[in-house]
Design an enzyme around this catalytic site. Structure first.
Site, PDB file in Angstrom:
ATOM      1  N   ASN A 146     -25.092  46.563 -32.500  1.00  0.00           N
ATOM      2  CA  ASN A 146     -25.960  45.664 -33.260  1.00  0.00           C
ATOM      3  C   ASN A 146     -27.126  45.182 -32.411  1.00  0.00           C
ATOM      4  OD1 ASN A 146     -24.296  45.834 -35.490  1.00  0.00           O
ATOM      5  ND2 ASN A 146     -23.319  43.847 -35.177  1.00  0.00           N
TER       6      ASN A 146
ATOM      7  N   ARG B  53     -28.000  57.267 -47.518  1.00  0.00           N
ATOM      8  CA  ARG B  53     -27.273  57.651 -46.297  1.00  0.00           C
ATOM      9  C   ARG B  53     -26.092  58.527 -46.699  1.00  0.00           C
ATOM     10  NH1 ARG B  53     -29.280  54.478 -42.183  1.00  0.00           N
ATOM     11  NH2 ARG B  53     -29.887  52.340 -42.723  1.00  0.00           N
TER      12      ARG B  53
ATOM     13  N   ARG C 264     -33.410  54.363 -41.934  1.00  0.00           N
ATOM     14  CA  ARG C 264     -33.498  54.181 -40.485  1.00  0.00           C
ATOM     15  C   ARG C 264     -32.285  54.746 -39.749  1.00  0.00           C
ATOM     16  NH1 ARG C 264     -34.726  48.457 -39.625  1.00  0.00           N
ATOM     17  NH2 ARG C 264     -36.899  49.037 -39.927  1.00  0.00           N
TER      18      ARG C 264
ATOM     19  N   HIS D   9     -33.975  52.687 -52.061  1.00  0.00           N
ATOM     20  CA  HIS D   9     -32.697  52.138 -51.607  1.00  0.00           C
ATOM     21  C   HIS D   9     -31.690  52.043 -52.743  1.00  0.00           C
ATOM     22  CE1 HIS D   9     -30.074  48.855 -49.826  1.00  0.00           C
ATOM     23  NE2 HIS D   9     -30.129  49.727 -48.846  1.00  0.00           N
TER      24      HIS D   9
ATOM     25  N   TYR E 105     -16.785  49.760 -45.888  1.00  0.00           N
ATOM     26  CA  TYR E 105     -17.754  48.846 -46.483  1.00  0.00           C
ATOM     27  C   TYR E 105     -17.220  48.371 -47.828  1.00  0.00           C
ATOM     28  CZ  TYR E 105     -21.560  50.373 -43.320  1.00  0.00           C
ATOM     29  OH  TYR E 105     -22.351  50.650 -42.231  1.00  0.00           O
TER      30      TYR E 105
ATOM     31  N   ARG F 154     -23.569  37.486 -45.830  1.00  0.00           N
ATOM     32  CA  ARG F 154     -22.910  38.023 -44.636  1.00  0.00           C
ATOM     33  C   ARG F 154     -23.759  37.868 -43.380  1.00  0.00           C
ATOM     34  NH1 ARG F 154     -23.457  43.000 -42.149  1.00  0.00           N
ATOM     35  NH2 ARG F 154     -24.520  43.867 -43.971  1.00  0.00           N
TER      36      ARG F 154
ATOM     37  N   HIS G  58     -20.732  44.469 -48.078  1.00  0.00           N
ATOM     38  CA  HIS G  58     -21.971  45.179 -48.389  1.00  0.00           C
ATOM     39  C   HIS G  58     -22.393  45.031 -49.853  1.00  0.00           C
ATOM     40  CE1 HIS G  58     -24.509  48.990 -48.560  1.00  0.00           C
ATOM     41  NE2 HIS G  58     -24.978  48.379 -47.497  1.00  0.00           N
TER      42      HIS G  58
END
Length: 705
Positions: A54, A387, A417, A447, A480, A576, A604
């Site tokens: 992170n 992703r 990313r 997204h 997730y 979160r 998520h």
């Protein structure tokens, strides 16, 4: 580095909390998992590795972005009220403090307990003689050929040092030369060499860090010269960039993405991690070369470890596979209890299915897609992909569909990313097979998570739709928490069909019925719902706002919540990560409560629930309340209308608010306090309780009494 009282007063006076300071607080909550007594050493190492990963991303992206302002003398005023230089000072102090706590915890709390758990981190000198011989043989046969010393002096240019690799800076002097003739050479440790050399003893595994293997034999790289010092360090480079795409998405666009990926490797240095005892001569040279200050130099104690992400090798050793507590097997979706035996096409013609991952498997989605690939009556498949897992079954199913003559359209977000290279590779596979591939839309990231399957059935065409908050990724779906809806609802099917026409063609959307989309309308519609709750409260009607998201950063959205709070609306937020809203501030946000859930699974899912005097509105999807989500991304939230499914979503909110194991309560000053069970209260851990859920348990769920 001194943060003045005046700077702290400025920070606390702001009605908004800095996004970046809030993120550091989030990583502290992840780090708090390392200190949980109920976790064993392997779980603690896992969370230590996550905090390090992170922090790497934070420096690459957020600190990298800040340097874009500093390096080009651009004005930036943070939510904290501080200008760019003062804010960088504050940010580096907080980062340095976190870095120090990481290494103190590792050395004082984790390292002393490793041997009793069956492994040891060791340097070469502490090994048995025969083990040292094995190490020596390994170095000269496998490692030595991989290493390339790169000298920097008046005859050699400064080499390109790679982002996030371990690097030795070796200072040498030719025999007989004066000290001012010393030279600096760099030895980068390639990323494809294992982080640790493993030695298996009868009762214990020995892990020797690769830097210790090389340090022990570094003389072999510098023969007939005197080695003055050997300095281990690691650099983090700016990984933040903005693509300047044109409206025509031609092949040049992919080349632009590839060029930007290469720039990541040579972007400006934003952090140096260096082992204590380093050469001051070398660090001064590096500071001057990279235009970096002391506040961006992070010192690593010699007894600690540089780059905790390498701990994944220890955690993943098969010898310790039983040490990580297993995740319970997924339970059937509440709305689809016979998932293993019924035909998914037939089920969806009669009812909707709500999936809550990882408690429910991703199998129904895969089942639908794989059946669609082979079904001769399926005519088209359209999908957005952000992703993917490596060797994705999703891509394999789409390839099979193309081979079977179906029209397949996929919008691949190649700007996701750190997944750009994988996405480009998979997109090209599909394109080569005959799939219609779109590489993103203009300067917007796609997204949203949507799947549309068009099937001809007898005299009509049925559209099967999946909408969700999570990526179509088999691996992350197991760790997730996400929500997805499978449906043939005509209203949603029309909305999704319209949305695909917009993102794959040149079409301006009409009004969607049950879909909120950005960048077109999402912020305004959500604020309308907030203002309606405020109006209800002022009129004495029941009101309430319940939101679960990853990040809350958009100031317009936040100030709408403040106004609703002042009108008397009870607001409960489950955020979160980043939260720029201040809860409980007198005269501003007394009616707002914020909690953060951080634990075994990564939260998520995004849920927006508005009570609306009993005529509730509940939306689920991929969008956080952030400027980028509202203005710079193609996003969608879908309305959950079916009563039983809406209750299931409301129960997710209710369980999150009840959690007293993974929950942290946000304070007005931006700090967090871990929520503990009250006296006599049962422990309630949502990451366990959702595996026990039955339909009867959600039949009377209420968020407002």
């Amino acid at each position: 580095m001194i943060v003045t009282d005046r700077m702290e007063e400025t920070i606390q006076a702001s009605d908004l909390i800095s996004r970046d300071l809030s993120w550091l607080k989030f990583n502290e909550r992840v780090f708090d998992q390392v200190k949980k007594e109920q976790r064993n050493i392997f779980e603690k190492l896992k969370f230590m590795a996550i905090t390090a990963s992170n922090l790497d991303e934070f420096f690459m992206i957020r600190v990298g972005s800040l340097y874009n302002y500093l390096d080009y003398d651009k004005v930036r005023v943070d939510y904290s009220g501080l200008r760019e230089d003062a804010f960088k000072m504050k940010l580096m102090i907080e980062s340095q403090n976190f870095h120090r706590r990481q290494h103190e915890t590792f050395m004082e709390e984790l390292l002393p307990s490793t041997e009793e758990e069956g492994f040891i981190l060791s340097n070469v000198k502490n090994l048995l003689d025969e083990e040292q011989k094995i190490i020596k043989d390994y170095f000269f046969k496998a490692v030595y050929p991989m290493l390339t010393p790169m000298v920097f002096d008046g005859y050699h240019t400064f080499p390109i040092l790679m982002n996030k690799l371990l690097i030795f800076g070796v200072i040498t002097i030719n025999q007989g030369d004066k000290k001012d003739n010393r030279k600096l050479s760099f030895v980068q440790i390639p990323s494809n060499i294992p982080r640790f050399f493993e030695i298996e003893r009868e009762n214990v595994m020995i892990y020797v860090p690769i830097e210790e293997v090389i340090r022990e034999h570094v003389f072999s790289l510098f023969r007939n010269v005197n080695i003055e010092s050997v300095n281990l360090f690691r650099i983090t480079r700016n990984g933040d960039f903005t693509l300047e795409e044109s409206e025509d998405m031609d092949t040049n666009f992919l080349e632009e993405v590839k060029r930007k990926l290469n720039e990541r490797k040579t972007g400006r240095v934003v952090r140096i991690e260096i082992e204590e005892g380093y050469s001051k001569w070398m660090i001064n040279l590096l500071k001057e070369r990279w235009i970096i200050n002391d506040d961006s130099i992070f010192k690593i104690p010699r007894k600690s470890l540089m780059d905790f992400t390498g701990l994944w090798q220890v955690i993943g050793n098969k010898r310790f596979k039983d040490k990580i507590p297993p995740t319970p097997p997924p339970i059937p979706p509440l709305s689809y209890p016979d998932a293993a035996t019924e035909d998914i096409f037939q089920v969806l013609k009669h009812k909707d299915v709500l999936l809550h991952h990882p408690y429910n498997s991703m199998e129904p989605i895969m089942d639908l897609l794989e059946k669609a690939a082979d079904d001769p009556h399926v005519m088209a498949i359209k999908m957005t992909i952000y992703r993917l897992s490596k060797n994705s079954n999703i891509v394999n199913a789409l390839l099979r569909a193309v081979e079977n003559g179906k029209h397949v359209s996929v919008l691949f977000e190649v700007k996701a990313r750190f997944d750009e290279e994988n996405n480009i590779r998979e997109a090209k596979r599909l394109q080569k097979a005959g799939c219609f591939v779109i590489y993103g839309i203009s300067n917007l990231k796609t997204h949203t998570k949507l799947l549309l399957i068009v099937k001809k059935e007898e005299s009509k065409v049925t559209r099967y739709v999946h909408l969700g908050s999570g990526n179509y990724n088999e691996e992350t779906s197991r760790i997730y928490t996400d929500i997805g809806l499978l449906t043939t609802n005509e209203v949603l099917a029309n909305d999704v069909s319209e949305f695909f026409n917009v993102i794959t063609g040149h079409s301006l959307p009409s009004t969607y019925q049950n879909l909120l989309t950005s960048p077109r309308e999402m912020r305004n519609r959500l604020i309308e719902f907030i203002e309606k709750e405020a109006e209800n409260a002022r009129n004495g009607l029941k009101s309430g706002i319940f939101i679960k998201i990853n990040s809350l950063e958009d100031s317009e959205f936040i100030f709408a919540l403040y106004r609703a709070s002042q009108a008397g609306v009870p607001i409960k937020l489950i955020v979160r990560g980043i939260c720029c809203l201040r809860p409980g501030r007198p005269g501003l946000s007394e009616n707002i409560q914020v909690i953060s859930i951080v634990g075994e699974f990564l939260e998520h899912s995004r849920i927006y629930h508005f009570h609306n005097d009993g005529d509730s509105r509940t939306y689920v999807g991929s969008a956080d309340a952030m400027v980028r989500s509202f203005d710079k991304r193609l996003e969608s939230l879908f309305r959950v209308e079916t009563s039983v499914l809406e209750k299931q979503v409301m129960n997710i909110l209710s369980y999150n608010l009840r959690d007293n194991v993974n929950a942290y309560v946000m304070q007005e000053d931006g700090s967090y306090i871990h929520k503990e069970p009250n006296k006599g209260e049962e422990v309630f851990n949502i990451h366990k309780e959702f595996f026990k859920l039955t339909p009867a348990m959600i039949s009377d769920v209420k968020l407002i009494e």
